[in-house]
Design a protein around this motif. Sequence first.
Motif, PDB file in Angstrom:
ATOM      1  N   GLY B  10      38.315 185.749  92.896  1.00 29.59           N
ATOM      2  CA  GLY B  10      39.704 185.320  92.947  1.00 29.59           C
ATOM      3  C   GLY B  10      40.581 186.512  93.274  1.00 29.59           C
ATOM      4  N   ALA B  12      40.904 189.158  91.526  1.00 30.80           N
ATOM      5  CA  ALA B  12      40.477 190.348  90.768  1.00 30.80           C
ATOM      6  C   ALA B  12      39.284 191.035  91.419  1.00 30.80           C
ATOM      7  CB  ALA B  12      40.118 189.935  89.343  1.00 30.80           C
ATOM      8  N   MET B 110      38.995 189.334  81.801  1.00 24.97           N
ATOM      9  CA  MET B 110      39.371 188.426  82.889  1.00 24.97           C
ATOM     10  C   MET B 110      40.565 187.562  82.479  1.00 24.97           C
ATOM     11  SD  MET B 110      37.898 188.947  85.673  1.00 24.97           S
ATOM     12  CE  MET B 110      38.292 187.479  86.624  1.00 24.97           C
ATOM     13  N   ALA B 111      40.591 187.193  81.182  1.00 23.47           N
ATOM     14  CA  ALA B 111      41.717 186.372  80.709  1.00 23.47           C
ATOM     15  C   ALA B 111      43.033 187.141  80.851  1.00 23.47           C
ATOM     16  CB  ALA B 111      41.479 185.962  79.253  1.00 23.47           C
ATOM     17  N   GLN B 114      43.839 187.080  84.558  1.00 22.32           N
ATOM     18  CA  GLN B 114      44.233 185.719  84.952  1.00 22.32           C
ATOM     19  C   GLN B 114      45.648 185.402  84.465  1.00 22.32           C
ATOM     20  OE1 GLN B 114      42.848 183.883  87.066  1.00 22.32           O
ATOM     21  NE2 GLN B 114      40.919 184.978  87.270  1.00 22.32           N
ATOM     22  N   LEU B 117      48.015 186.857  86.825  1.00 22.20           N
ATOM     23  CA  LEU B 117      48.029 186.108  88.080  1.00 22.20           C
ATOM     24  C   LEU B 117      48.789 184.793  87.937  1.00 22.20           C
ATOM     25  CD1 LEU B 117      44.355 186.669  89.284  1.00 22.20           C
ATOM     26  CD2 LEU B 117      46.427 187.531  90.365  1.00 22.20           C
ATOM     27  N   SER B 118      48.559 184.082  86.813  1.00 21.67           N
ATOM     28  CA  SER B 118      49.207 182.772  86.696  1.00 21.67           C
ATOM     29  C   SER B 118      50.690 182.915  86.361  1.00 21.67           C
ATOM     30  CB  SER B 118      48.478 181.894  85.674  1.00 21.67           C
ATOM     31  OG  SER B 118      48.414 182.555  84.441  1.00 21.67           O
ATOM     32  N   GLU B 132      43.489 182.007  95.822  1.00 20.42           N
ATOM     33  CA  GLU B 132      43.549 181.201  94.599  1.00 20.42           C
ATOM     34  C   GLU B 132      42.136 180.877  94.136  1.00 20.42           C
ATOM     35  OE1 GLU B 132      46.384 180.805  93.327  1.00 20.42           O
ATOM     36  OE2 GLU B 132      47.574 181.456  95.032  1.00 20.42           O
ATOM     37  N   ASP B 133      41.994 180.686  92.858  1.00 17.60           N
ATOM     38  CA  ASP B 133      40.680 180.302  92.331  1.00 17.60           C
ATOM     39  C   ASP B 133      40.392 178.842  92.657  1.00 17.60           C
ATOM     40  OD1 ASP B 133      40.102 182.715  91.320  1.00 17.60           O
ATOM     41  OD2 ASP B 133      41.097 182.329  89.397  1.00 17.60           O
TER      42      ASP B 133
END
Lengths: 134, 133
Positions: B10, B12, B110-111, B114, B117-118, B132-133
């Motif tokens: 994604g 990362a 990763m959280a 993420q 990102l979100s 995007e994932d």
Amino acid sequence: MTVTKTEALPVRSGDDVVRVRQRVRALAVEIGLGLVDQTKIVTAASELARNTLDYGGGGDVRMETVLAGTRKGLRLTFEDQGPGIADIEQAMTDHYTSGGGLGLGLGGAKRLSNEFHIESTPGSGTRVTIARWK
Amino acid sequence: MDRIPILKLGGALIVTIQVDMHDRLALALEEDLTAMIARTGARGVLIEISALEIVDSFIGRMLVSIAAVSRVLDAETVVAGMRPAVAITLVELGLELTGIKTALNVERGMALIQARLSDEDDGHGSDRDRHED
């Protein structure tokens, strides 16, 4: 205090620093140091080996397992024939560096060891000895 | 010369350090990561270090330097998986991982990335192209 085993390694390249770390780890395991103590002495050895390389222009390390009564220990002596340290007190200060480092090597190695000794003669070299006891 | 592989997931980049770091490898990793951030527009860099038996000031400086360069390129660095014995030693050594976020493991690391990102997808983001994932 008796020396039960002596080994030596050169400290002349980055790869040598890696080898010193691996050998110190093996000796620390051999004398029965716990995981945290192993990590401390290996980290201290890594700092001092890098100092020997970067500031001393290369040198050697002597690694000894020692016995004081029934107490086992690991003693490491890093020696170089480099420019030496004019002001040891200043060099021991955290965040002081004469090179491009973080300046944590000597002070950090001292905190990570049970014994710490440094001798240096400007123009002829530096010798640092540390020990960690079980 | 040896290289440490960099994976893209994604937005990362993920690096797992499995070998004893030496000078050239550290420099190569910093260069490769920087180039890859620029190429992919990644917003997060996750460095997984559970295999590292020690973190000395040399490796610490490498991590801080990677984080600083990444930040300039608008990517955040998270170091994940540090062994407890390494963490204890690092504190006693006096090393501060300035500008680096840490996470207990890859999942939490990763959280963190993420979440960043979100957040930006909700309207605070830049106009950069992202995957995007």
